[in-house]
Motif scaffolding. Structure first.
Motif: not given
Length: 255
Positions: A117-123
């Motif tokens: 999930a953190v990796a998907l959150y690009r901004g």
């Protein structure tokens, strides 16, 4: 073979294809906003009246619904007719035909996969994107942006705590550093970061981190650090001379 499409709504706003961002009519702001409204709404659906009010607030009802139909037609022409279906008065985005990073982020979070999930959150949600003269849409986007950012921060903390539990001080420090960049004024986060740095053997870095946090509170917020931060600085400051000699200048920053 037809192109496949997806929505990038975290860290920007675009329709993506196999070849990269899609330009042309679908990239117009209100059409991207239509897709964002559907992708980030519960069930990927929203009523026509509400969509028209968000996207065309200055138009009367008939003109707003006409403009919504035009936008819908333009989107379907690129993504396919079944990408957005009409179900009664609602328009519904089919997430299997047009997946979005927001939906993937939410699924990973629900599954407890914090690292994915953190990796998907690009901004931030719709970062740098706005629709002129659409105040209610901007308020809706702000609410979604805040909700997703808060969830992302909780996931960072979950990942950090998991590293601490399995004795991975280096991993924990990396997660706490990311959270500290997101919330630089949180003394709770700063203390956890300092402890993780100390646990991995970087006592000088932990002292620097604690001092910079205390200085930031004083200079930027005009408040004194709490007793936990003060005690941490005092304890770390009693480190051996060898550790203190490696300490960078107080004005430097923690990555």
């Amino acid at each position: 073979m037809p192109s496949t499409y997806s929505l990038r709504l975290l860290g920007g706003a675009s329709v993506e294809s196999d070849a990269g961002p899609v330009t042309g009519s679908i990239a117009q702001r209100r059409r991207l906003a239509l897709l964002a409204l559907l992708a980030a709404s519960p069930g990927h659906a929203m009523g026509r009246d509400r969509l028209a009010a968000y996207l065309f607030p200055d138009a009367d009802t008939a003109r707003a619904h006409g403009a919504l139909s035009d936008a819908l037609h333009a989107v379907r022409r690129v993504l396919g007719r079944d990408a957005i279906l009409a179900v009664g008065d609602e328009l519904r985005l089919d997430p299997t035909l047009v997946p979005s990073d927001v939906a993937e982020f939410e699924r990973a979070a629900e599954a407890g996969d914090a690292e994915r999930a953190v990796a998907l959150y690009r901004g931030p949600f719709l970062d740098g994107f706005s629709v002129p003269d659409a105040v209610e849409f901007e308020r809706w986007a702000d609410d979604v942006r805040q909700r997703l950012a808060q969830r992302w921060a909780r996931l960072l903390e979950t990942a950090a705590a998991a590293c601490e539990t399995r004795g991975d001080a280096t991993g924990a420090a990396e997660w706490w550093q990311r959270l500290a960049r997101h919330d630089p004024y949180s003394s709770r986060v700063a203390v956890r970061l300092c402890r993780a740095l100390e646990s991995r053997g970087d006592r000088a870095g932990a002292l620097r981190c604690a001092r910079i946090h205390a200085m930031r509170l004083r200079e930027e917020l005009g408040v004194e650090p709490g007793p936990e931060v003060v005690a941490l600085v005092e304890r770390l400051g009693r480190a051996p001379d060898a550790a203190r000699s490696r300490e960078p200048a107080v004005g430097s920053t923690v990555a």
